[in-house]
Scaffold this motif. Structure first.
Motif, short mmCIF file in Angstrom:
data_model
loop_
_atom_site.label_atom_id
_atom_site.label_comp_id
_atom_site.label_asym_id
_atom_site.label_seq_id
_atom_site.Cartn_x
_atom_site.Cartn_y
_atom_site.Cartn_z
N PHE A 118 3.47 1.03 6.27
CA PHE A 118 3.22 1.41 7.48
C PHE A 118 2.68 2.77 7.68
N ILE A 119 3.57 3.60 7.18
CA ILE A 119 3.13 5.29 7.41
C ILE A 119 1.57 5.65 6.77
N LEU B 19 -0.88 4.09 9.09
CA LEU B 19 -0.97 4.81 10.32
C LEU B 19 -1.79 6.29 9.99
N PHE C 36 -5.49 7.04 11.85
CA PHE C 36 -5.72 8.16 12.48
C PHE C 36 -6.67 9.08 11.74
N ALA D 34 -6.85 0.62 9.22
CA ALA D 34 -5.33 0.70 8.96
C ALA D 34 -4.72 -0.53 8.38
#
Length: 121
Positions: free
Chosen positions: A22-23, A26, A30, A58
Motif C-alpha cells: 500500500f505504501i 501511494l 503521488f 497506484a
C-alpha cells in the motif's frame, strides 16, 4: 525453553505485506500525479486524466509489489530462517573454510633440489 518453529505464515505477516504494498502504491500514485501536473491549475479534463492515470499506476504498483513480495517469500525455507550460518555463503559447501587451522598455516616455501646442478655457461 523451546522456541516455536517458524512457519510460512510467520514469515509472510499479511498485514505487513499489505502495508508495504500500500505504501509503494501511494508513492507511485503521488509521483504520477505530481509528474502530470495534478496539483497545478489546469483544465478539468487534464486533472481528471491525471487522476485516472495516477489511480491506475497506484493499483498496478500495489498488485505488482504484493505478488513480487509473496513470490520472494515462497523462496525462503522457514526452517532455515533461524539457523545460524557458520561459514561463508559464497564458498562451495565442500571447500575448506578460510578460518580452519590448516588454512591459517604459513605458506610453503619454494622447494630447493639438493641434487647435483650443472654449471651455467
Amino acid at each position: 525453553m523451546t522456541d516455536k518453529p517458524t512457519t510460512r505464515r510467520d514469515l509472510m505477516k499479511p498485514v505487513q505485506l499489505l502495508g508495504l504494498a500500500f505504501i509503494a502504491a501511494l508513492f507511485a500514485g503521488f509521483v504520477t500525479l505530481m509528474s502530470m501536473g495534478f496539483f497545478q491549475t489546469r483544465p478539468a479534463d487534464q486533472i481528471q486524466r491525471a487522476l485516472i492515470v495516477g489511480l491506475v499506476a497506484a493499483g498496478a504498483t500495489f498488485i505488482v509489489t504484493l505478488v513480487s513480495l509473496a513470490l520472494l517469500l515462497l523462496a525462503v525455507d522457514p526452517s532455515k530462517v533461524t539457523a545460524t550460518v557458520d561459514r561463508p555463503l559464497l564458498l562451495p559447501k565442500n571447500a575448506p573454510d578460510a578460518d580452519a587451522p590448516e588454512a591459517a598455516a604459513a605458506p610453503e616455501s619454494p622447494r630447493v633440489d639438493d641434487g647435483p646442478t650443472e654449471p651455467r655457461a
